[in-house]
Design a protein around this motif. Structure first.
Motif, short mmCIF file in Angstrom:
data_model
loop_
_atom_site.label_atom_id
_atom_site.label_comp_id
_atom_site.label_asym_id
_atom_site.label_seq_id
_atom_site.Cartn_x
_atom_site.Cartn_y
_atom_site.Cartn_z
N VAL A 1 5.21 -157.26 20.62
CA VAL A 1 5.60 -155.86 20.40
C VAL A 1 6.02 -155.70 18.94
O VAL A 1 6.11 -156.69 18.19
N ASP B 1 12.11 -155.40 15.62
CA ASP B 1 13.29 -154.54 15.67
C ASP B 1 13.32 -153.63 14.45
O ASP B 1 13.10 -154.06 13.30
N ASP C 1 10.08 -151.49 28.12
CA ASP C 1 10.62 -150.49 27.20
C ASP C 1 9.75 -150.31 25.97
O ASP C 1 9.77 -149.24 25.34
N ASN C 2 9.00 -151.33 25.58
CA ASN C 2 8.19 -151.27 24.37
C ASN C 2 6.71 -151.44 24.72
O ASN C 2 6.35 -152.10 25.71
N ASP C 3 5.88 -150.85 23.90
CA ASP C 3 4.44 -150.99 24.09
C ASP C 3 3.98 -152.37 23.64
O ASP C 3 4.50 -152.94 22.67
N ARG C 4 2.97 -152.90 24.36
CA ARG C 4 2.32 -154.14 23.93
C ARG C 4 1.40 -153.81 22.75
O ARG C 4 0.47 -153.02 22.91
N PHE D 1 8.99 -148.83 14.19
CA PHE D 1 8.51 -147.92 15.24
C PHE D 1 7.16 -147.34 14.84
O PHE D 1 6.89 -147.13 13.63
N ASN E 1 -1.28 -152.09 26.89
CA ASN E 1 -0.38 -151.84 28.02
C ASN E 1 -1.06 -152.05 29.37
O ASN E 1 -0.38 -152.35 30.35
N GLN F 1 8.05 -158.93 28.98
CA GLN F 1 7.77 -157.59 29.46
C GLN F 1 7.40 -157.68 30.95
O GLN F 1 6.82 -158.67 31.41
N GLU G 1 -3.48 -151.29 21.23
CA GLU G 1 -2.42 -151.33 22.22
C GLU G 1 -2.95 -152.01 23.48
O GLU G 1 -4.13 -151.88 23.81
#
Length: 254
Positions: free
Chosen positions: A218, A221, A120-123, A224, A141, A243, A139
């Motif tokens: 990631v 919380d 759900d979240n990008d590395r 973003f 991914n 992940q 990033e």
């Protein structure tokens, strides 16, 4: 009164003969002396032709050593016969990878993998704050890495795409990325196809499956990418979570 006596021809001839006689005597004496010297030299030359130096006489008198006995030739022992591995039966039951790595006392083969994150979240490896907005700098991914793997191939008793039975196989595999202190950084599993290169154990294997990374970094919380930080915060926060992703794995031993 001085009396001048004129020399007569007879007196002049007597004086001349006397001078010639003296010159001849000198020449004869000198010739005789040189002849004696020549005779002496001839005698020395004759003596030299027939004489042998003392050191040569001693060498000639010394006994000639007997020839050394011929060296004994010993036949070399035949080279030890090298052990030749028996040919591998293409239909024999396959085993695990022989190019082994070890982890926690277990033996694994080595493979090359590529993983594509599907969480759900990008590395996120790095992120920074620019004018109050969160910007992701690095990033991760998609990742290519070396993994340890173990597989087992079943060899179906039929041909497939022109391949004879026994030269191809299919079966499950398990892979892992080891960390320090026997900690597993990632683990995956799936289905692998193997194709022998020859009658030996070399092959080209290709596996497809899923992978889980327990400690993936990631954004924290409430944080973003491309948005301002939450009210009251001044630094970008991160967290680690599990992940999952898709896995492609290749190895090279049947």
């Amino acid at each position: 009164m001085l009396a001048l006596v004129a020399a007569t021809p007879e007196r002049a001839a007597a004086q001349t003969r006397t001078s010639d006689h003296i010159a001849n005597e000198w020449r004869n004496a000198k010739r005789a002396e040189l002849q004696k010297q020549r005779d002496a030299l001839d005698q020395q030359i004759d003596a030299l032709d027939t004489s042998v130096p003392s050191d040569v006489e001693q060498t000639m008198a010394a006994p000639i050593p007997a020839p050394a006995p011929a060296a004994r030739v010993v036949a070399a022992a035949p080279a030890a016969k090298k052990d030749v591995a028996p040919p591998v039966d293409p239909g024999a039951p396959p085993g695990n990878d022989e190019d082994l790595g070890k982890f926690a006392g277990l033996k694994f083969g080595v493979g090359i993998s590529f993983t594509l994150d599907s969480g759900d979240n990008d590395r996120v490896t790095e992120a920074s704050l620019v004018n109050g907005v969160v910007r992701v700098d690095d990033e991760d991914n998609g990742r290519a890495r070396i993994m340890l793997e173990s597989h087992y191939f079943f060899t179906p008793d039929w041909q497939w795409t022109g391949l004879q039975k026994g030269v191809w196989g299919v079966g499950p595999f398990v892979s892992l990325q080891p960390g320090t202190d026997n900690i597993i950084e990632a683990i995956g599993m799936g289905l692998m196809f193997g194709f022998r290169r020859s009658s030996g154990k070399e092959s080209f294997n290709l596996g497809f499956g899923m992978i889980a990374d327990p400690n993936t970094r990631v954004l924290g919380d409430g944080v973003f990418a491309d948005r301002p930080l939450p009210n009251g915060e001044t630094e970008v926060r991160f967290k680690e979570e599990m992940q999952r992703g898709f896995l492609i794995l290749s190895s090279f031993s049947f």
